[in-house]
Motif scaffolding. Structure first.
Motif, PDB file in Angstrom:
ATOM      1  N   LEU A 168       4.881 -11.734  -8.525  1.00 36.56           N
ATOM      2  CA  LEU A 168       4.292 -11.964  -7.209  1.00 36.56           C
ATOM      3  C   LEU A 168       4.924 -13.155  -6.499  1.00 36.56           C
ATOM      4  CD1 LEU A 168       0.582 -11.194  -8.100  1.00 36.56           C
ATOM      5  CD2 LEU A 168       2.019  -9.890  -6.518  1.00 36.56           C
ATOM      6  N   LYS A 169       5.310 -14.185  -7.252  1.00 37.04           N
ATOM      7  CA  LYS A 169       5.968 -15.333  -6.623  1.00 37.04           C
ATOM      8  C   LYS A 169       7.317 -14.911  -6.020  1.00 37.04           C
ATOM      9  CE  LYS A 169       7.429 -20.106  -7.276  1.00 37.04           C
ATOM     10  NZ  LYS A 169       8.582 -19.915  -6.372  1.00 37.04           N
ATOM     11  N   LYS A 170       8.071 -14.115  -6.777  1.00 35.19           N
ATOM     12  CA  LYS A 170       9.354 -13.633  -6.257  1.00 35.19           C
ATOM     13  C   LYS A 170       9.154 -12.792  -5.002  1.00 35.19           C
ATOM     14  CE  LYS A 170      11.832 -13.543 -10.677  1.00 35.19           C
ATOM     15  NZ  LYS A 170      12.505 -12.675 -11.681  1.00 35.19           N
ATOM     16  N   ILE A 171       8.127 -11.981  -5.003  1.00 37.49           N
ATOM     17  CA  ILE A 171       7.849 -11.119  -3.856  1.00 37.49           C
ATOM     18  C   ILE A 171       7.411 -11.951  -2.654  1.00 37.49           C
ATOM     19  CG2 ILE A 171       6.223  -9.389  -2.992  1.00 37.49           C
ATOM     20  CD1 ILE A 171       6.394  -8.127  -5.836  1.00 37.49           C
ATOM     21  N   LYS A 172       6.579 -12.938  -2.899  1.00 38.34           N
ATOM     22  CA  LYS A 172       6.132 -13.804  -1.805  1.00 38.34           C
ATOM     23  C   LYS A 172       7.316 -14.550  -1.197  1.00 38.34           C
ATOM     24  CE  LYS A 172       2.537 -17.174  -0.666  1.00 38.34           C
ATOM     25  NZ  LYS A 172       1.420 -17.996  -1.205  1.00 38.34           N
ATOM     26  N   ASP A 173       8.204 -15.049  -2.056  1.00 37.37           N
ATOM     27  CA  ASP A 173       9.379 -15.780  -1.582  1.00 37.37           C
ATOM     28  C   ASP A 173      10.365 -14.871  -0.842  1.00 37.37           C
ATOM     29  OD1 ASP A 173       8.344 -18.052  -2.723  1.00 37.37           O
ATOM     30  OD2 ASP A 173       9.617 -17.990  -4.515  1.00 37.37           O
ATOM     31  N   SER A 174      10.314 -13.568  -1.119  1.00 34.74           N
ATOM     32  CA  SER A 174      11.251 -12.626  -0.486  1.00 34.74           C
ATOM     33  C   SER A 174      10.895 -12.321   0.966  1.00 34.74           C
ATOM     34  CB  SER A 174      11.284 -11.310  -1.273  1.00 34.74           C
ATOM     35  OG  SER A 174      10.103 -10.543  -1.041  1.00 34.74           O
ATOM     36  N   GLY A 175       9.679 -12.664   1.357  1.00 33.05           N
ATOM     37  CA  GLY A 175       9.241 -12.381   2.716  1.00 33.05           C
ATOM     38  C   GLY A 175       8.800 -10.944   2.923  1.00 33.05           C
ATOM     39  N   ALA A 176       8.471 -10.252   1.864  1.00 31.91           N
ATOM     40  CA  ALA A 176       8.060  -8.844   1.957  1.00 31.91           C
ATOM     41  C   ALA A 176       6.808  -8.700   2.821  1.00 31.91           C
ATOM     42  CB  ALA A 176       7.806  -8.282   0.567  1.00 31.91           C
ATOM     43  N   GLU A 177       6.824  -7.647   3.618  1.00 25.09           N
ATOM     44  CA  GLU A 177       5.677  -7.347   4.490  1.00 25.09           C
ATOM     45  C   GLU A 177       4.781  -6.272   3.886  1.00 25.09           C
ATOM     46  OE1 GLU A 177       8.171  -7.791   8.641  1.00 25.09           O
ATOM     47  OE2 GLU A 177       8.453  -6.042   7.345  1.00 25.09           O
ATOM     48  N   LEU A 178       5.300  -5.525   2.917  1.00 28.36           N
ATOM     49  CA  LEU A 178       4.544  -4.446   2.283  1.00 28.36           C
ATOM     50  C   LEU A 178       4.877  -4.411   0.795  1.00 28.36           C
ATOM     51  CD1 LEU A 178       3.872  -0.871   3.582  1.00 28.36           C
ATOM     52  CD2 LEU A 178       4.855  -1.155   1.298  1.00 28.36           C
ATOM     53  N   LEU A 179       3.872  -4.196  -0.023  1.00 25.26           N
ATOM     54  CA  LEU A 179       4.043  -4.107  -1.475  1.00 25.26           C
ATOM     55  C   LEU A 179       3.740  -2.692  -1.927  1.00 25.26           C
ATOM     56  CD1 LEU A 179       4.477  -5.360  -4.266  1.00 25.26           C
ATOM     57  CD2 LEU A 179       2.100  -6.167  -4.209  1.00 25.26           C
ATOM     58  N   PHE A 180       4.753  -2.023  -2.473  1.00 24.02           N
ATOM     59  CA  PHE A 180       4.602  -0.657  -2.971  1.00 24.02           C
ATOM     60  C   PHE A 180       4.246  -0.713  -4.449  1.00 24.02           C
ATOM     61  CE2 PHE A 180       6.744   3.372  -4.543  1.00 24.02           C
ATOM     62  CZ  PHE A 180       5.763   4.224  -4.073  1.00 24.02           C
ATOM     63  N   LEU A 181       3.171   0.010  -4.828  1.00 26.15           N
ATOM     64  CA  LEU A 181       2.619  -0.077  -6.184  1.00 26.15           C
ATOM     65  C   LEU A 181       2.509   1.321  -6.808  1.00 26.15           C
ATOM     66  CD1 LEU A 181      -0.232  -2.634  -5.393  1.00 26.15           C
ATOM     67  CD2 LEU A 181       1.938  -3.127  -6.555  1.00 26.15           C
ATOM     68  N   PRO A 182       3.573   1.836  -7.415  1.00 24.54           N
ATOM     69  CA  PRO A 182       3.525   3.172  -8.029  1.00 24.54           C
ATOM     70  C   PRO A 182       2.975   3.131  -9.453  1.00 24.54           C
ATOM     71  CG  PRO A 182       5.741   2.301  -8.215  1.00 24.54           C
ATOM     72  CD  PRO A 182       4.924   1.261  -7.481  1.00 24.54           C
ATOM     73  N   ASN A 183       1.726   2.651  -9.572  1.00 27.05           N
ATOM     74  CA  ASN A 183       1.121   2.444 -10.895  1.00 27.05           C
ATOM     75  C   ASN A 183      -0.264   3.065 -10.959  1.00 27.05           C
ATOM     76  OD1 ASN A 183       3.310   0.463 -11.445  1.00 27.05           O
ATOM     77  ND2 ASN A 183       2.197  -0.792  -9.970  1.00 27.05           N
ATOM     78  N   TYR A 184      -0.823   3.113 -12.171  1.00 27.35           N
ATOM     79  CA  TYR A 184      -2.196   3.561 -12.337  1.00 27.35           C
ATOM     80  C   TYR A 184      -3.158   2.474 -11.857  1.00 27.35           C
ATOM     81  CZ  TYR A 184      -0.311   7.388 -15.141  1.00 27.35           C
ATOM     82  OH  TYR A 184       0.389   8.490 -15.563  1.00 27.35           O
ATOM     83  N   TYR A 185      -4.385   2.890 -11.577  1.00 23.16           N
ATOM     84  CA  TYR A 185      -5.335   2.005 -10.895  1.00 23.16           C
ATOM     85  C   TYR A 185      -5.718   0.760 -11.681  1.00 23.16           C
ATOM     86  CZ  TYR A 185      -8.598   4.945 -13.596  1.00 23.16           C
ATOM     87  OH  TYR A 185      -9.235   5.642 -14.589  1.00 23.16           O
ATOM     88  N   ALA A 186      -5.742   0.829 -13.019  1.00 22.93           N
ATOM     89  CA  ALA A 186      -6.128  -0.354 -13.800  1.00 22.93           C
ATOM     90  C   ALA A 186      -5.121  -1.482 -13.614  1.00 22.93           C
ATOM     91  CB  ALA A 186      -6.259   0.016 -15.273  1.00 22.93           C
ATOM     92  N   ASP A 187      -3.838  -1.128 -13.646  1.00 23.34           N
ATOM     93  CA  ASP A 187      -2.799  -2.133 -13.412  1.00 23.34           C
ATOM     94  C   ASP A 187      -2.863  -2.648 -11.978  1.00 23.34           C
ATOM     95  OD1 ASP A 187      -1.864  -1.755 -16.017  1.00 23.34           O
ATOM     96  OD2 ASP A 187      -0.482  -0.173 -15.385  1.00 23.34           O
ATOM     97  N   ASN A 188      -3.062  -1.742 -11.034  1.00 28.14           N
ATOM     98  CA  ASN A 188      -3.087  -2.149  -9.630  1.00 28.14           C
ATOM     99  C   ASN A 188      -4.286  -3.020  -9.300  1.00 28.14           C
ATOM    100  OD1 ASN A 188      -0.676  -0.982  -8.931  1.00 28.14           O
ATOM    101  ND2 ASN A 188      -1.575   0.918  -8.181  1.00 28.14           N
ATOM    102  N   ALA A 189      -5.390  -2.837 -10.014  1.00 23.14           N
ATOM    103  CA  ALA A 189      -6.558  -3.688  -9.794  1.00 23.14           C
ATOM    104  C   ALA A 189      -6.215  -5.142 -10.110  1.00 23.14           C
ATOM    105  CB  ALA A 189      -7.728  -3.213 -10.644  1.00 23.14           C
ATOM    106  N   LEU A 190      -5.498  -5.358 -11.205  1.00 26.10           N
ATOM    107  CA  LEU A 190      -5.078  -6.712 -11.575  1.00 26.10           C
ATOM    108  C   LEU A 190      -4.080  -7.264 -10.561  1.00 26.10           C
ATOM    109  CD1 LEU A 190      -4.576  -6.390 -15.450  1.00 26.10           C
ATOM    110  CD2 LEU A 190      -6.386  -7.636 -14.257  1.00 26.10           C
ATOM    111  N   ILE A 191      -3.139  -6.422 -10.138  1.00 22.87           N
ATOM    112  CA  ILE A 191      -2.124  -6.872  -9.188  1.00 22.87           C
ATOM    113  C   ILE A 191      -2.766  -7.271  -7.861  1.00 22.87           C
ATOM    114  CG2 ILE A 191      -0.127  -6.154  -7.819  1.00 22.87           C
ATOM    115  CD1 ILE A 191       0.662  -4.355 -10.207  1.00 22.87           C
TER     116      ILE A 191
END
Length: 331
Positions: A168-191
């Motif tokens: 998440l730190k790398k993503i925040k530093d990248s300036g991303a405007e959208l986060l794509f999450l091709p994962n199951y819901y349990a993992d995505n809940a934590l993310i």
């Protein structure tokens, strides 16, 4: 559990209406615990019980493991929600209800691009999971044809999926405007929780069908799902008459629990099996292999209007050819 509950609901409806070709359907369910080895053990338990047809498994990795067994036994297998194309490759006895991982990766990238959702996109995906990595691979491939850039693609594995702070730190530093999450819901809940803690509420979130069910994750702050987009073949808030009838029946049978897309896929799967049995004339006397041969012989001839697609049909390689209406957005 959603697959189990919806399968049982459909079977109870079918039996109450007289069964299939005059035969009542018996139902048994084993939990594979999202473990490939345990999924094979579960399959063997069901085989010992006397299973004739398998509606399963739920997830892609387990489904690939079990498909190797059903191929050897020439048992008909229809997975509601296993979406990897590796499930059907070389397995002429295995068919899918859901759309495949390539469909999802390509479709998600096109939707993001065509709707100008972001110029800079980041991804967090499970490199150890055939479902997540398969979707990401096609998403990245199609992104090259769209008007956005993947500025950060961060992986995790099944052995390391509790702390996403580095990604998440790398993503925040990248300036991303959208986060794509091709994962199951349990993992995505934590993310989602950790992204919130990292001050990333302004970053849009976009998932695929495996995210459906996130609202039911224990101790998940459902406010974090506000505004999250996902690609799914079913919405419980749809005004479609068939969908609403299913939602009511499912809630009545399961203490007001709202069904997700896993449930809808499973409900469709049972009725597809019924359609194939009726068209083929298969009976228990044909045995496991005989039933399989008869059902394989008619799968390319049947169509089904289900909860997750209209005029659904199947190619000889087991691929579901689903005709889906224009996308709708629901809260």
């Amino acid at each position: 559990l959603a697959v189990k509950n919806a399968t049982e609901l459909a079977i109870n409806e079918i039996n109450a209406a007289g069964g299939i070709n005059g035969y009542q359907v018996e139902f048994n369910f084993q939990d594979d615990e999202l473990d490939n080895e345990k999924s094979v053990n579960a399959y063997n338990n069901l085989k010992d019980w006397g299973m004739n047809i398998l509606v399963g498994t739920v997830t892609s990795g387990c489904c690939i493991a079990v498909a190797a067994e059903t191929k050897n036994d020439n048992m008909f297998q229809l997975t509601p929600s296993g979406s990897s194309v590796d499930i059907i490759n070389g397995n002429d006895n295995v068919f899918q209800v859901c759309f495949t991982d390539p469909n999802q990766g390509i479709g998600a990238a096109q939707y993001i691009g065509q709707n100008n959702l972001a110029q800079k996109v980041a991804v967090i995906y499970d490199s150890s999971d055939v479902y997540s990595s398969g979707i990401y691979a096609k998403f990245a491939e199609e992104a090259a044809n769209q008007n956005f850039e993947i500025v950060s693609a961060e992986a995790f594995t099944a052995d390391n999926k509790t702390d996403f702070s580095v990604q998440l730190k790398k993503i925040k530093d990248s300036g991303a405007e959208l986060l794509f999450l091709p994962n199951y819901y349990a993992d995505n809940a934590l993310i989602l929780q950790q992204a919130h803690d990292a001050g990333m509420d302004d970053v849009k979130k976009f998932g695929v069908d495996g995210m459906d069910g996130i609202l039911g994750v224990e101790n998940f702050d459902t406010s974090l799902a506000e505004g999250v987009m996902l690609l799914t073949p079913f919405s419980a808030t749809s005004e479609d008459e068939k969908s609403q009838a299913f939602v009511k029946a499912y809630e009545d049978a399961n203490k007001d629990e709202v069904p997700n897309q896993f449930a809808a896929d499973a409900y469709d799967a049972v009725y597809v099996v019924k359609e194939a049995i009726e068209k083929s004339g298969a009976t228990p006397a044909d045995g496991v292999s005989g039933i399989c041969d008869k059902l394989k012989g008619v799968m390319t001839e049947i169509t089904y209007d289900g909860l997750t697609g209209s005029a659904m049909s199947w190619a000889a390689d087991g691929l579901s050819l689903i005709h889906i209406s224009e996308p709708t957005r629901h809260a």
